[in-house]
Design a protein around this motif. Structure first.
Motif, PDB file in Angstrom:
ATOM      1  N   GLU A  91       2.946  18.437  -5.260  1.00 39.54           N
ATOM      2  CA  GLU A  91       3.015  18.539  -4.776  1.00 39.54           C
ATOM      3  C   GLU A  91       2.692  17.805  -3.137  1.00 39.54           C
ATOM      4  O   GLU A  91       3.377  17.432  -2.726  1.00 39.54           O
ATOM      5  CB  GLU A  91       3.985  19.598  -4.079  1.00 39.54           C
ATOM      6  CG  GLU A  91       4.518  20.638  -5.482  1.00 39.54           C
ATOM      7  CD  GLU A  91       5.491  21.798  -4.503  1.00 39.54           C
ATOM      8  OE1 GLU A  91       5.235  22.134  -3.503  1.00 39.54           O
ATOM      9  OE2 GLU A  91       6.002  22.441  -5.394  1.00 39.54           O
ATOM     10  N   SER A  92       1.316  17.717  -3.008  1.00 39.17           N
ATOM     11  CA  SER A  92       0.997  17.202  -2.168  1.00 39.17           C
ATOM     12  C   SER A  92      -0.698  15.882  -2.900  1.00 39.17           C
ATOM     13  O   SER A  92      -0.988  16.486  -3.978  1.00 39.17           O
ATOM     14  CB  SER A  92       0.382  18.277  -1.299  1.00 39.17           C
ATOM     15  OG  SER A  92      -0.582  17.356  -0.348  1.00 39.17           O
ATOM     16  N   ARG A  93      -0.339  14.738  -2.741  1.00 42.62           N
ATOM     17  CA  ARG A  93      -1.186  14.216  -2.298  1.00 42.62           C
ATOM     18  C   ARG A  93      -1.846  13.086  -1.403  1.00 42.62           C
ATOM     19  O   ARG A  93      -1.107  12.814  -0.283  1.00 42.62           O
ATOM     20  CB  ARG A  93      -0.043  12.719  -3.934  1.00 42.62           C
ATOM     21  CG  ARG A  93       0.249  12.685  -5.752  1.00 42.62           C
ATOM     22  CD  ARG A  93       1.113  12.111  -5.545  1.00 42.62           C
ATOM     23  NE  ARG A  93       0.636  10.882  -5.406  1.00 42.62           N
ATOM     24  CZ  ARG A  93      -0.392   9.745  -6.191  1.00 42.62           C
ATOM     25  NH1 ARG A  93      -0.231  11.307  -7.181  1.00 42.62           N
ATOM     26  NH2 ARG A  93       0.251   8.644  -5.965  1.00 42.62           N
ATOM     27  N   VAL A  94      -3.154  13.282  -1.638  1.00 41.21           N
ATOM     28  CA  VAL A  94      -4.035  12.016  -0.333  1.00 41.21           C
ATOM     29  C   VAL A  94      -4.576  10.792  -1.227  1.00 41.21           C
ATOM     30  O   VAL A  94      -4.581  11.128  -2.173  1.00 41.21           O
ATOM     31  CB  VAL A  94      -4.988  13.201   0.282  1.00 41.21           C
ATOM     32  CG1 VAL A  94      -3.990  14.065   0.966  1.00 41.21           C
ATOM     33  CG2 VAL A  94      -5.474  13.704  -0.885  1.00 41.21           C
ATOM     34  N   CYS A  95      -4.408   9.721  -0.329  1.00 43.91           N
ATOM     35  CA  CYS A  95      -5.232   9.014  -0.991  1.00 43.91           C
ATOM     36  C   CYS A  95      -5.635   8.270  -0.331  1.00 43.91           C
ATOM     37  O   CYS A  95      -5.540   8.191   0.970  1.00 43.91           O
ATOM     38  CB  CYS A  95      -3.983   7.495  -0.684  1.00 43.91           C
ATOM     39  SG  CYS A  95      -2.484   8.251  -2.209  1.00 43.91           S
ATOM     40  N   LEU A 116       0.739  -1.496   0.358  1.00 43.03           N
ATOM     41  CA  LEU A 116       0.054  -0.049   0.028  1.00 43.03           C
ATOM     42  C   LEU A 116       1.199   1.359   0.213  1.00 43.03           C
ATOM     43  O   LEU A 116       0.679   1.999  -0.699  1.00 43.03           O
ATOM     44  CB  LEU A 116      -1.215   0.127   1.226  1.00 43.03           C
ATOM     45  CG  LEU A 116      -2.260  -0.691   0.838  1.00 43.03           C
ATOM     46  CD1 LEU A 116      -2.944  -1.466   2.799  1.00 43.03           C
ATOM     47  CD2 LEU A 116      -3.498  -0.499  -0.091  1.00 43.03           C
ATOM     48  N   GLY A 117       2.065   1.387   0.668  1.00 41.98           N
ATOM     49  CA  GLY A 117       2.769   1.963   1.179  1.00 41.98           C
ATOM     50  C   GLY A 117       3.592   2.887  -0.457  1.00 41.98           C
ATOM     51  O   GLY A 117       3.590   3.406  -1.154  1.00 41.98           O
ATOM     52  N   LEU A 134      -7.711 -17.641   0.806  1.00 43.46           N
ATOM     53  CA  LEU A 134      -7.259 -16.161   0.816  1.00 43.46           C
ATOM     54  C   LEU A 134      -6.938 -15.976  -0.514  1.00 43.46           C
ATOM     55  O   LEU A 134      -5.782 -16.003  -1.011  1.00 43.46           O
ATOM     56  CB  LEU A 134      -6.592 -15.943   2.028  1.00 43.46           C
ATOM     57  CG  LEU A 134      -7.051 -15.947   3.277  1.00 43.46           C
ATOM     58  CD1 LEU A 134      -6.272 -15.684   4.534  1.00 43.46           C
ATOM     59  CD2 LEU A 134      -8.378 -14.973   3.400  1.00 43.46           C
ATOM     60  N   ASP A 135      -7.507 -14.398  -0.728  1.00 47.97           N
ATOM     61  CA  ASP A 135      -6.823 -14.088  -2.348  1.00 47.97           C
ATOM     62  C   ASP A 135      -6.969 -12.675  -1.765  1.00 47.97           C
ATOM     63  O   ASP A 135      -8.023 -12.199  -1.758  1.00 47.97           O
ATOM     64  CB  ASP A 135      -7.924 -14.585  -3.191  1.00 47.97           C
ATOM     65  CG  ASP A 135      -7.215 -13.671  -4.499  1.00 47.97           C
ATOM     66  OD1 ASP A 135      -6.292 -13.029  -4.841  1.00 47.97           O
ATOM     67  OD2 ASP A 135      -7.513 -13.776  -5.574  1.00 47.97           O
ATOM     68  N   VAL A 136      -5.687 -11.483  -2.559  1.00 42.65           N
ATOM     69  CA  VAL A 136      -5.334  -9.876  -1.469  1.00 42.65           C
ATOM     70  C   VAL A 136      -5.270  -9.529  -2.967  1.00 42.65           C
ATOM     71  O   VAL A 136      -5.261  -9.904  -3.695  1.00 42.65           O
ATOM     72  CB  VAL A 136      -5.094 -10.192  -0.227  1.00 42.65           C
ATOM     73  CG1 VAL A 136      -4.612  -8.867   0.096  1.00 42.65           C
ATOM     74  CG2 VAL A 136      -5.184 -11.060   1.008  1.00 42.65           C
ATOM     75  N   GLY A 137      -6.311  -8.544  -2.538  1.00 41.87           N
ATOM     76  CA  GLY A 137      -6.323  -7.277  -4.003  1.00 41.87           C
ATOM     77  C   GLY A 137      -5.932  -6.259  -2.843  1.00 41.87           C
ATOM     78  O   GLY A 137      -6.660  -5.646  -2.308  1.00 41.87           O
ATOM     79  N   LEU A 138      -5.191  -4.955  -3.530  1.00 39.67           N
ATOM     80  CA  LEU A 138      -5.332  -3.613  -3.281  1.00 39.67           C
ATOM     81  C   LEU A 138      -5.029  -2.708  -3.868  1.00 39.67           C
ATOM     82  O   LEU A 138      -5.413  -2.787  -5.261  1.00 39.67           O
ATOM     83  CB  LEU A 138      -3.311  -3.925  -2.974  1.00 39.67           C
ATOM     84  CG  LEU A 138      -3.081  -5.106  -1.395  1.00 39.67           C
ATOM     85  CD1 LEU A 138      -1.444  -4.514  -0.982  1.00 39.67           C
ATOM     86  CD2 LEU A 138      -3.723  -4.798  -0.879  1.00 39.67           C
ATOM     87  N   SER A 139      -5.852  -1.453  -3.682  1.00 36.11           N
ATOM     88  CA  SER A 139      -5.949  -0.775  -4.733  1.00 36.11           C
ATOM     89  C   SER A 139      -5.880   0.554  -4.082  1.00 36.11           C
ATOM     90  O   SER A 139      -5.901   0.838  -2.339  1.00 36.11           O
ATOM     91  CB  SER A 139      -8.149  -0.839  -4.930  1.00 36.11           C
ATOM     92  OG  SER A 139      -7.356  -1.934  -6.085  1.00 36.11           O
ATOM     93  N   VAL A 140      -4.759   1.545  -4.482  1.00 33.04           N
ATOM     94  CA  VAL A 140      -5.392   3.456  -3.481  1.00 33.04           C
ATOM     95  C   VAL A 140      -5.610   3.968  -4.319  1.00 33.04           C
ATOM     96  O   VAL A 140      -5.634   3.979  -5.839  1.00 33.04           O
ATOM     97  CB  VAL A 140      -4.159   3.537  -3.161  1.00 33.04           C
ATOM     98  CG1 VAL A 140      -2.785   2.563  -2.834  1.00 33.04           C
ATOM     99  CG2 VAL A 140      -2.863   3.528  -3.827  1.00 33.04           C
TER     100      VAL A 140
END
Length: 363
Positions: free
Chosen positions: A102-106, A22-23, A87-93
């Motif tokens: 210069e600034s991103r929020v997620c 995620l990072g 188990l099956d893991v998926g990630l999204s941001v």
């Protein structure tokens, strides 16, 4: 400018691996980490049939309520593999540039497909993934089993549980279940999407009695007629429950037939109130019309103009003495859930309406 990034997953991941990925997804092209903008944890429990639709709705919520969303897709009938848990893991941001590039929020979404016996212990999956010190909202969009060990475990994680009573197979099943759970000492707060959807109806009804010359008529209501669509039973029961609880009515008798329900309440002054609830066969949204009678006056809120507007009228005998049309707006799933995410504690008005609705069902 918004951007969605995804990690394809493809199997089980440890909590440390999930946080690391995620990072990485939050970082920009130069490797600078985006700020995590979570204000709450949102845990959603659904099934394979509804997973795609719920995933879209949760993603739409991310823009209004930045959160760590944990979407648990439960499939207890799936065979457990010999190599380990199913188990099956998926990630999204979902990231947005704010104050320039210069600034991103997620906001983040962790999707876990849990099969076999693992699906019976969802709390052990969700618990370690929660962001500490943020409120936890647990959402069941498609009904739940109040007797299941899984629900007991998940409820212990939650500050507020959100349900949709209209999703139950039997009308009233969810109302009884939630009312029972709220009587338990350690129960979390509950919210119901059918109750949220009643907000404009309750406001419009209350507004009809705001003029000083009508204020006393609310205590003189002697008859109520309500018509709802086939899937609007729970919404109708909660609206009648709200009226009864707000006006101090006590239930004397309720009967149900193929034509609907007749409920006899007693007002605080000892006079009877007859409530008639009927089902409309027309294809329309949940509630069609509610009309209150007090003396020579009647007060009505009804659907108008292809379901998007509501019309209120006040009649004195056959004479129209007041009329107003109000746009109701869209009340889709993400809007209703978003409204529920604004509340943290217990909703005493909802709980009062719920108790009265349960009393009607138990007659």
């Amino acid at each position: 400018m918004s951007e969605t990034r995804q990690h394809p997953g493809g199997g089980a991941m440890s909590v440390e691996e999930i946080e690391h990925e995620l990072g990485s997804l939050r970082a920009d092209e130069e490797g600078q980490p985006g700020l995590r903008a979570s204000v709450l944890n949102l845990v959603v429990v659904t099934d394979d049939d509804n997973a795609d639709r719920v995933t879209d709705e949760v993603a739409r919520l991310a823009g209004r309520y930045p959160s760590r969303a944990i979407l648990l897709i439960s499939d207890p009938d799936e065979p457990e593999p010999e190599t380990g848990p199913a188990l099956d893991v998926g990630l999204s941001v979902f990231c947005e540039a704010r104050g320039g590039q210069e600034s991103r929020v997620c906001a983040e979404q962790i999707t876990v497909h849990a099969g076999g016996a693992t699906a019976g212990h969802l709390e052990s999956i969700a618990g370690p993934l929660l962001i500490p010190d943020l409120p936890v909202f647990l959402f069941y969009p498609h009904g739940f089993d109040p007797a299941s060990p899984e629900l007991a475990g998940m409820s212990r994680l939650a500050d507020r549980v959100i349900v949709d009573s209209a999703a139950s197979e039997q009308p009233g099943e969810c109302i009884r279940a939630v009312a029972g759970m709220l009587r338990e000492e350690e129960s979390p707060a509950f919210g119901d999407l059918q109750w949220v959807a009643l907000s404009p109806w309750r406001s419009l009804l209350a507004n009809l009695f705001e003029p000083p010359e009508r204020a006393g008529m609310l205590q003189e209501v002697e008859r109520v007629e309500l018509k709802h669509a086939p899937d609007g039973t729970c919404r109708a029961l909660l609206l009648i429950g709200w009226l009864a609880d707000s006006l101090g009515w006590t239930i004397r008798q309720a009967t149900e037939s193929s034509d609907g329900r007749e409920i006899h309440f007693v007002r605080p002054d000892g006079e009877e109130v007859l409530v008639s609830v009927s089902e409309s066969s027309e294809p329309e949204e949940y509630l069609r019309r509610i009309r209150l009678y007090a003396g020579d006056y009647s007060f009505q809120v009804s659907r108008h103009r292809e379901q998007t507007d509501a019309r209120t009228t006040v009649m004195h005998g056959d004479e129209l003495v007041g009329e107003r049309t109000v746009h109701l707006g869209a009340l889709d799933l993400s809007v209703l859930v978003g409204e529920e995410l604004r509340y943290r504690g217990r909703d005493t008005a909802y709980e009062g309406a719920l108790r009265k609705a349960e009393e009607v069902l138990e007659q």
